[in-house]
Motif scaffolding. Structure first.
Motif, PDB file in Angstrom:
ATOM      1  N   PRO A  86       0.692  -1.224   0.108  1.00  0.00           N
ATOM      2  CA  PRO A  86      -0.042   0.050   0.028  1.00  0.00           C
ATOM      3  C   PRO A  86       0.912   1.273  -0.008  1.00  0.00           C
ATOM      4  CG  PRO A  86      -0.986  -1.744   1.508  1.00  0.00           C
ATOM      5  CD  PRO A  86       0.285  -2.189   0.834  1.00  0.00           C
ATOM      6  N   GLU A  87       1.988   1.189   0.615  1.00  0.00           N
ATOM      7  CA  GLU A  87       2.752   2.508   0.574  1.00  0.00           C
ATOM      8  C   GLU A  87       3.481   2.956  -0.929  1.00  0.00           C
ATOM      9  OE1 GLU A  87       2.516   0.761   4.227  1.00  0.00           O
ATOM     10  OE2 GLU A  87       3.182  -0.146   2.711  1.00  0.00           O
ATOM     11  N   ASP A  88       3.028   1.898  -1.862  1.00  0.00           N
ATOM     12  CA  ASP A  88       3.597   2.430  -3.166  1.00  0.00           C
ATOM     13  C   ASP A  88       2.581   2.926  -3.783  1.00  0.00           C
ATOM     14  OD1 ASP A  88       5.065  -1.067  -3.179  1.00  0.00           O
ATOM     15  OD2 ASP A  88       6.162   0.898  -3.155  1.00  0.00           O
ATOM     16  N   THR A  89       1.225   3.068  -3.182  1.00  0.00           N
ATOM     17  CA  THR A  89       0.067   3.745  -3.886  1.00  0.00           C
ATOM     18  C   THR A  89       0.529   5.322  -4.048  1.00  0.00           C
ATOM     19  OG1 THR A  89      -1.607   2.449  -2.927  1.00  0.00           O
ATOM     20  CG2 THR A  89      -2.109   4.576  -3.578  1.00  0.00           C
ATOM     21  N   ALA A  90       0.400   5.675  -5.620  1.00  0.00           N
ATOM     22  CA  ALA A  90       1.084   6.941  -6.062  1.00  0.00           C
ATOM     23  C   ALA A  90       0.565   7.205  -7.520  1.00  0.00           C
ATOM     24  CB  ALA A  90       2.404   7.036  -5.693  1.00  0.00           C
ATOM     25  N   VAL A  91       0.830   8.273  -7.638  1.00  0.00           N
ATOM     26  CA  VAL A  91       0.961   8.618  -9.188  1.00  0.00           C
ATOM     27  C   VAL A  91       2.156   8.475  -9.741  1.00  0.00           C
ATOM     28  CG1 VAL A  91       0.272  10.326 -10.977  1.00  0.00           C
ATOM     29  CG2 VAL A  91      -1.125  10.164  -9.052  1.00  0.00           C
ATOM     30  N   TYR A  92       2.569   7.709 -10.619  1.00  0.00           N
ATOM     31  CA  TYR A  92       3.677   7.652 -11.249  1.00  0.00           C
ATOM     32  C   TYR A  92       3.838   8.290 -12.498  1.00  0.00           C
ATOM     33  CZ  TYR A  92       4.402   3.832  -7.930  1.00  0.00           C
ATOM     34  OH  TYR A  92       4.553   3.210  -6.504  1.00  0.00           O
ATOM     35  N   PHE A  93       5.156   9.018 -12.656  1.00  0.00           N
ATOM     36  CA  PHE A  93       5.441   9.894 -13.883  1.00  0.00           C
ATOM     37  C   PHE A  93       6.803   9.264 -14.347  1.00  0.00           C
ATOM     38  CE2 PHE A  93       2.692  13.417 -12.534  1.00  0.00           C
ATOM     39  CZ  PHE A  93       2.147  13.150 -11.523  1.00  0.00           C
ATOM     40  N   CYS A  94       6.449   9.476 -15.722  1.00  0.00           N
ATOM     41  CA  CYS A  94       7.806   8.965 -16.739  1.00  0.00           C
ATOM     42  C   CYS A  94       8.752  10.275 -16.888  1.00  0.00           C
ATOM     43  CB  CYS A  94       7.601   8.234 -17.612  1.00  0.00           C
ATOM     44  SG  CYS A  94       6.434   8.892 -18.875  1.00  0.00           S
ATOM     45  N   TRP A  95       9.696  10.275 -17.092  1.00  0.00           N
ATOM     46  CA  TRP A  95      10.537  11.441 -17.072  1.00  0.00           C
ATOM     47  C   TRP A  95      11.768  11.235 -18.079  1.00  0.00           C
ATOM     48  CZ3 TRP A  95      15.817  11.031 -15.163  1.00  0.00           C
ATOM     49  CH2 TRP A  95      16.533  12.199 -15.342  1.00  0.00           C
ATOM     50  N   VAL A  96      11.942  12.157 -18.838  1.00  0.00           N
ATOM     51  CA  VAL A  96      13.324  12.126 -19.793  1.00  0.00           C
ATOM     52  C   VAL A  96      13.918  13.377 -19.951  1.00  0.00           C
ATOM     53  CG1 VAL A  96      13.804  12.021 -22.145  1.00  0.00           C
ATOM     54  CG2 VAL A  96      12.082  10.428 -21.640  1.00  0.00           C
ATOM     55  N   ARG A  97      15.262  13.397 -19.659  1.00  0.00           N
ATOM     56  CA  ARG A  97      15.850  14.474 -19.708  1.00  0.00           C
ATOM     57  C   ARG A  97      16.588  14.801 -21.103  1.00  0.00           C
ATOM     58  NH1 ARG A  97      19.250  16.630 -14.746  1.00  0.00           N
ATOM     59  NH2 ARG A  97      16.995  17.568 -14.493  1.00  0.00           N
ATOM     60  N   SER A  98      16.511  15.747 -22.055  1.00  0.00           N
ATOM     61  CA  SER A  98      16.849  15.563 -23.271  1.00  0.00           C
ATOM     62  C   SER A  98      17.791  16.953 -23.570  1.00  0.00           C
ATOM     63  CB  SER A  98      15.815  15.696 -24.384  1.00  0.00           C
ATOM     64  OG  SER A  98      16.122  15.826 -25.826  1.00  0.00           O
ATOM     65  N   TRP A  99      18.776  16.616 -24.130  1.00  0.00           N
ATOM     66  CA  TRP A  99      19.894  17.618 -24.634  1.00  0.00           C
ATOM     67  C   TRP A  99      19.375  18.512 -25.781  1.00  0.00           C
ATOM     68  CZ3 TRP A  99      23.091  20.980 -22.880  1.00  0.00           C
ATOM     69  CH2 TRP A  99      24.017  21.730 -23.779  1.00  0.00           C
ATOM     70  N   GLU A 100      19.204  19.477 -25.609  1.00  0.00           N
ATOM     71  CA  GLU A 100      18.666  20.465 -26.883  1.00  0.00           C
ATOM     72  C   GLU A 100      19.720  21.312 -27.272  1.00  0.00           C
ATOM     73  OE1 GLU A 100      15.387  19.793 -27.697  1.00  0.00           O
ATOM     74  OE2 GLU A 100      14.884  18.845 -25.668  1.00  0.00           O
ATOM     75  N   GLY A 104      21.085  24.513 -26.296  1.00  0.00           N
ATOM     76  CA  GLY A 104      22.327  24.591 -25.433  1.00  0.00           C
ATOM     77  C   GLY A 104      22.014  24.358 -24.094  1.00  0.00           C
ATOM     78  N   ARG A 105      21.155  23.499 -23.972  1.00  0.00           N
ATOM     79  CA  ARG A 105      20.777  23.267 -22.285  1.00  0.00           C
ATOM     80  C   ARG A 105      20.031  21.936 -22.294  1.00  0.00           C
ATOM     81  NH1 ARG A 105      15.715  27.343 -20.821  1.00  0.00           N
ATOM     82  NH2 ARG A 105      14.066  26.270 -22.290  1.00  0.00           N
ATOM     83  N   TYR A 106      19.808  21.406 -21.289  1.00  0.00           N
ATOM     84  CA  TYR A 106      18.896  20.354 -21.029  1.00  0.00           C
ATOM     85  C   TYR A 106      17.386  20.631 -20.630  1.00  0.00           C
ATOM     86  CZ  TYR A 106      23.060  17.098 -20.682  1.00  0.00           C
ATOM     87  OH  TYR A 106      24.283  16.449 -20.760  1.00  0.00           O
TER      88      TYR A 106
END
Length: 120
Positions: A86-100, A104-106
């Motif tokens: 039950p402690e894992d109950t949450a909204v899970y979000f995927c994430w990507v960090r991309s070099w643009e 000239g930044r992430y």
């Protein structure tokens, strides 16, 4: 750019779920990727697992239970979750960090979130 997460749902204590996140408009190959979650009543997200050029990292509370992976050919990342509590109950979000290159930044990109509910 869009990250489409899926796979959340209701599961019983000790059960398993597999989350998926497909990127459109960008390639996840070569970028840092991962999953965060936000528990009910919390306002901040916490890191669950990530993959970057240095390797894979897990939060202490999921070590040995969750596995993060990526399929660059499918432009998709996954989170296999076992032995859920039950402690894992949450909204899970995927994430990507991309070099643009042009900027000239992430840049950080986030999925819309998928709800995981674990019943006891």
């Amino acid at each position: 750019v869009q990250l489409q997460a899926s796979g959340g749902g209701l599961v019983q204590l000790g059960g398993s779920l597999r989350l998926s996140c497909t990127a459109r408009g960008m390639s996840i190959s070569g970028n840092a990727v991962g999953w965060y979650r936000r528990a009910p009543g919390k306002t901040t997200r916490e890191l669950v697992a990530s993959i970057n050029s240095y390797g894979t990292k897990y939060a202490d509370f999921v070590k040995g239970r969750f596995t993060v992976s990526r399929d660059n050919a499918k432009n998709t990342l996954y989170l296999q979750m076992n032995s859920l509590s039950p402690e894992d109950t949450a909204v899970y979000f995927c994430w990507v960090r991309s070099w643009e290159e042009l900027q000239g930044r992430y840049n950080d990109y986030w999925g819309q979130g998928t709800l995981v509910t674990v019943s006891s």
